[in-house]
Design an enzyme around this catalytic site. Structure first.
Site, mmCIF file in Angstrom:
data_model
loop_
_atom_site.group_PDB
_atom_site.id
_atom_site.type_symbol
_atom_site.label_atom_id
_atom_site.label_comp_id
_atom_site.label_asym_id
_atom_site.label_seq_id
_atom_site.Cartn_x
_atom_site.Cartn_y
_atom_site.Cartn_z
ATOM 1 N N GLU A 90 -35.092 29.978 -5.880
ATOM 2 C CA GLU A 90 -34.236 28.806 -6.083
ATOM 3 C C GLU A 90 -34.087 28.072 -4.768
ATOM 4 O O GLU A 90 -33.686 28.679 -3.765
ATOM 5 C CB GLU A 90 -32.811 29.200 -6.550
ATOM 6 C CG GLU A 90 -32.740 29.858 -7.902
ATOM 7 C CD GLU A 90 -31.306 30.228 -8.313
ATOM 8 O OE1 GLU A 90 -30.350 29.676 -7.742
ATOM 9 O OE2 GLU A 90 -31.179 31.092 -9.193
ATOM 10 N N GLU A 93 -29.100 37.493 -7.510
ATOM 11 C CA GLU A 93 -27.960 37.361 -6.599
ATOM 12 C C GLU A 93 -26.857 38.384 -6.850
ATOM 13 O O GLU A 93 -25.743 38.037 -7.277
ATOM 14 C CB GLU A 93 -27.399 35.941 -6.669
ATOM 15 C CG GLU A 93 -28.395 34.879 -6.276
ATOM 16 C CD GLU A 93 -27.763 33.485 -6.147
ATOM 17 O OE1 GLU A 93 -26.562 33.325 -6.417
ATOM 18 O OE2 GLU A 93 -28.488 32.552 -5.755
#
Ligand code: FCB
Length: 465
Positions: free
Chosen positions: A365, A167
Site C-alpha cells: 500500500e 498491519e
C-alpha cells in the site's frame, strides 16, 4: 520535474483494497458479523455513524470491477478475504457460499491476466471470536490457522501470492490499546497479548498454508513501518523515539525476521503485562521463513516526550509508554491530514533492508487521501494524488538504487472506500465512487497509473484524453 526512472524488469504494478472497506453485502452468503460491524454500530466510534454494510457493493459487482481493473492495465490486485464470510463464527465448517465469492473473484482475475494477491486478515475478525476474547486470547491464533488452511485448500491451486495479516500494529494497538479501531478496547495489557497472538497466528498460518497451497506459493505478511523522528535533541525525546520505533517497527521485524523480541520493548511492556502469554516455542513459529514481505507506507511518526501525554487515553498506542506524544510536522498535508513525506519511504525501505536482511519486498500500500470530486465535465482531476504518487515512486526507486530488492507496488486504493474510523470522509481511490449511485469513475490518477505501468516507470507518456 519528474525524473526519468525505469523500474527493474518484471516489476509488479497493481492496486489494493480490503474486504470490509469495499464489499458491503454484510448479510449475504451467510456471512457472520465481524468486529467492524459491531464497532460501526456503536455510537460515536465511526465518523458520521458510517458503516460498511453497503460500502461500494463490490460483492455484487465483481464482474464489472475486474473488467475495470483490466481496463486500467493492472498487473496485480491485492484484496482480502472476509473471515466471517468463510467461517461465520470464526470456527468450524467452511461456508461454501462465502468461499465461492472469492473463487469467482480469483477466476475472473486470472482470466483477465491479473495476478491475485490474497490477504487472509485485514481486520474483520468474526465477532464470535471477539466474544471469546479476541486477539488477546491465544485460541484466536489457532482459529486463524484453521481458517488459513481452509482458504488455502480452496484457492491454493489458483492463487500464488498469499499474505497472512495486514498491519498487525493497527489490529493490536489501535484496536485494543488506543480503542480507536474495532473492537474499541482500551486495555494496554490485552493489546500486548493481541500483538503476540497476531504474530503467532501469522506463523501458524504460514505452516497451514504451506501444507495446503501450491509448492511455488509466495507467502508473507504485510507490515506498516514508520520512520520515527523527533525535532528535539534531548535524552527524553530520544527515548520517545526508541519507544515508538520499538512498538511500531521492531516489535514486528525482530520476531518475524530474527525469531526474538527486542529486549527494550519487552521491558517497556512489563509496565502493563506480565508477558505470560509468550510460551516456549512461539518465537520459532513466528519466525517461520517467508518468501516475501509486504510493506504499507503513508508517512513518518514525529514524536516527543511529554509527561502524561496519553493520560485520558490511558496508554495510547504505545503500551507502557504513557509519556510519548505524536506531533504534526510542518509542511504539506493530504486532505486526510497526513504529512506528505516521500523521503520517509526511502528511509523505511533502506533501514529494513540493511538492518534485517529480509526476503524480497513489495509495497502493498502507498497512497493518499484527496477529496477531489468530478468536475462539470465528469472528470476527476486529482493532480495532487498524481504528484504524491510520483514523489513516492521516485522514493521507491531511490531505495532500489541503494540496493533494496523491491519487486512491486500496489497503490492504495483502487476505489474510494470505507476508511475505518473516518467513515467515507477520506477518499483514497484512483477510481472515484459516487456513494449514492455507486458509479465508478476512473480519476486522472488512474489513467496516469495505467501509463506508468505501460512504461514500467516515470515519466509516463502524456495523457491523450
Ligand atoms: C492502512 C490500511 C488500509 C487503509 C489505509 C489508508 O493502514 O491497511 O486499510 O485504511 O491505511
Amino acid at each position: 520535474m519528474t525524473r526519468s526512472i525505469a523500474f527493474p524488469e518484471g516489476f509488479l504494478w497493481g492496486s489494493a483494497t480490503s474486504a470490509y472497506q469495499i464489499e458491503g453485502a454484510v448479510d449475504q452468503d451467510g456471512r457472520g458479523p465481524s468486529i467492524w460491524d459491531t464497532f460501526c454500530a456503536t455510537p460515536g466510534m465511526v465518523r458520521g455513524g458510517d458503516d460498511g454494510s453497503v460500502a461500494i457493493d463490490h460483492r455484487n459487482r465483481i464482474p464489472q470491477d475486474v473488467a475495470l481493473m483490466a481496463e486500467l492495465g493492472l498487473q496485480a490486485y491485492r484484496f482480502s478475504v472476509a473471515w466471517p464470510r468463510v467461517q461465520p463464527d470464526g470456527r468450524g465448517p467452511v461456508n461454501q457460499a462465502g468461499l465461492d465469492v472469492y473463487r469467482e473473484l480469483v477466476d475472473r482475475l486470472l482470466a483477465a491476466g491479473i495476478e491475485p494477491i490474497l490477504t487472509l486478515y485485514h481486520w474483520d475478525l468474526p465477532q464470535a471470536l471477539e466474544d471469546d476474547g479476541g486477539w488477546p486470547a491465544r485460541d484466536t491464533a489457532l482459529r486463524f490457522a484453521d481458517y488459513a488452511h481452509a482458504v488455502g485448500e480452496a484457492l491454493g491451486e489458483q492463487v500464488r501470492r498469499w499474505g497472512t495479516i495486514n498491519e498487525p500494529w493497527c489490529a493490536s494497538m489501535l484496536g485494543y490499546a488506543a480503542g480507536v479501531h474495532a473492537p474499541g478496547r482500551i486495555e494496554p495489557g490485552a493489546a500486548v497479548a493481541a500483538a503476540h497472538h497476531l504474530l503467532l497466528g501469522h506463523g501458524l498460518a504460514v505452516d497451514a498454508l504451506r501444507a495446503a497451497v501450491r509448492p511455488d506459493a509466495d507467502i508473507g505478511i504485510t507490515l506498516n513501518p514508520y520512520p520515527v523522528v523527533t525535532d528535539r535533541d534531548d535524552d527524553a525525546d530520544r527515548d520517545a523515539v526508541r519507544r515508538v520505533d520499538g512498538v511500531a517497527n521492531r516489535l514486528w521485524y525482530d520476531p518475524i525476521l530474527r525469531g526474538r523480541y527486542p529486549d527494550d520493548v519487552l521491558a517497556d511492556f512489563e509496565a502493563v503485562s506480565d508477558l505470560s502469554h509468550i510460551r516456549d516455542g512461539d518465537l520459532a513459529i513466528i519466525a517461520r521463513p517467508i518468501d516475501s514481505l509486504g510493506l504499507n507506507y503513508y508517512r513518518r511518526h514525529h514524536v516527543r516526550f511529554r509527561r502524561g501525554a496519553s493520560v485520558g487515553k490511558p496508554w495510547g498506542q504505545w503500551p507502557g509508554s504513557p509519556d510519548v506524544e505524536l506531533v504534526d510536522p510542518p509542511g504539506p498535508k493530504t486532505d486526510g491530514g497526513w504529512a506528505v513525506e516521500p523521503e520517509g519511504l526511502t528511509e523505511a525501505l533502506v533501514r529494513l533492508w540493511e538492518e534485517y536482511d529480509p526476503p524480497p519486498l513489495y509495497l502493498h500500500e502507498i497512497g493518499a487521501a484527496y477529496g477531489d470530486e468530478p468536475g462539470p465535465d465528469g472528470e476527476v482531476r486529482d493532480d495532487r494524488r498524481i504528484q504524491w504518487l510520483e514523489a513516492h515512486l521516485e522514493a521507491a526507486a531511490d531505495a532500489i538504487a541503494e540496493g533494496v530488492d523491491l519487486r512491486g507496488i500496489m497503490v492504495w486504493s483502487l476505489f474510494d472506500n470505507f476508511e475505518w474510523a473516518e467513515g467515507y470522509a477520506h477518499r483514497f481511490g484512483i477510481v472515484h465512487v459516487d456513494y449514492d449511485t455507486l458509479e465508478r469513475t476512473p480519476k486522472a490518477s488512474a489513467r496516469w497509473y495505467r501509463r506508468v505501468i505501460q512504461a514500467n516507470g516515470l515519466p509516463p507518456a502524456p495523457d491523450p484524453v
